[in-house]
Design a protein around this motif. Structure first.
Motif: not given
Length: 171
Positions: A80-85
């Motif tokens: 979740g921190m690596l990829f933006s929503h």
């Protein structure tokens, strides 16, 4: 954007309809569907719906898919921190691959750690070779579950391409 519960209901409804069509079609001998193919498709679809949802890019919050992992849900926080929503993780081809690659990395880390800490432990092996007749329905079920999620979110198939093109034009 629908909630996780709505996404699950959409996928369950689509799976029910697809199962009925598959059953009728195979009974009418329009196509052949083996029990192994049906099972692997179902497994891929269920994993994609309940465990590897595109919304894992929100894993630092309360996400149904993360909760379905139980205590292991914490492993998805870095994802979740690596990829933006609604970024790369919400693209039609690469998005599902990012979750599979991340999962493979987590499994490799756990296996590596286990083999270092407890070298005498024997781990189960995958059957060799894995037949395309088994692998194809698994992948199809997984990708179809992901695409249904993206359709419900209103994400078009060219989402990632359009976004990248806009970024290039700004430079």
């Amino acid at each position: 954007m629908p909630s996780g519960r709505v996404h699950n209901l959409v996928n369950i409804g689509a799976y029910s309809l697809l199962s009925a069509v598959a059953l009728i079609g195979s009974r009418q001998e329009l196509f052949t569907l083996t029990p192994a193919q049906a099972l692997t498709f179902t497994l891929g679809f269920a994993v994609g719906t309940f465990l590897l949802s595109p919304d894992l890019d929100l894993a630092e919050g309360r996400v149904d898919s993360k909760r379905h992992w139980g205590l292991l849900g914490v492993l998805w926080v870095p994802y979740g921190m690596l990829f933006s929503h609604r970024g790369l993780s919400h693209t039609w081809l690469l998005g599902p691959l990012t979750r599979l690659a991340y999962l493979a990395l987590m499994v490799a880390l756990v296996v590596g750690l286990l083999s270092y800490v407890a070298p005498s432990v024997t781990l189960p092996e995958l059957p060799q070779p894995i037949s395309l007749k088994v692998l194809a329905p698994l992948i199809l079920g997984y990708y179809l579950s992901q695409w249904l999620h993206l359709i419900a979110d209103g994400v078009r198939p060219d989402h990632g391409v359009r976004r990248s093109y806009r970024k290039l034009r700004r430079r």
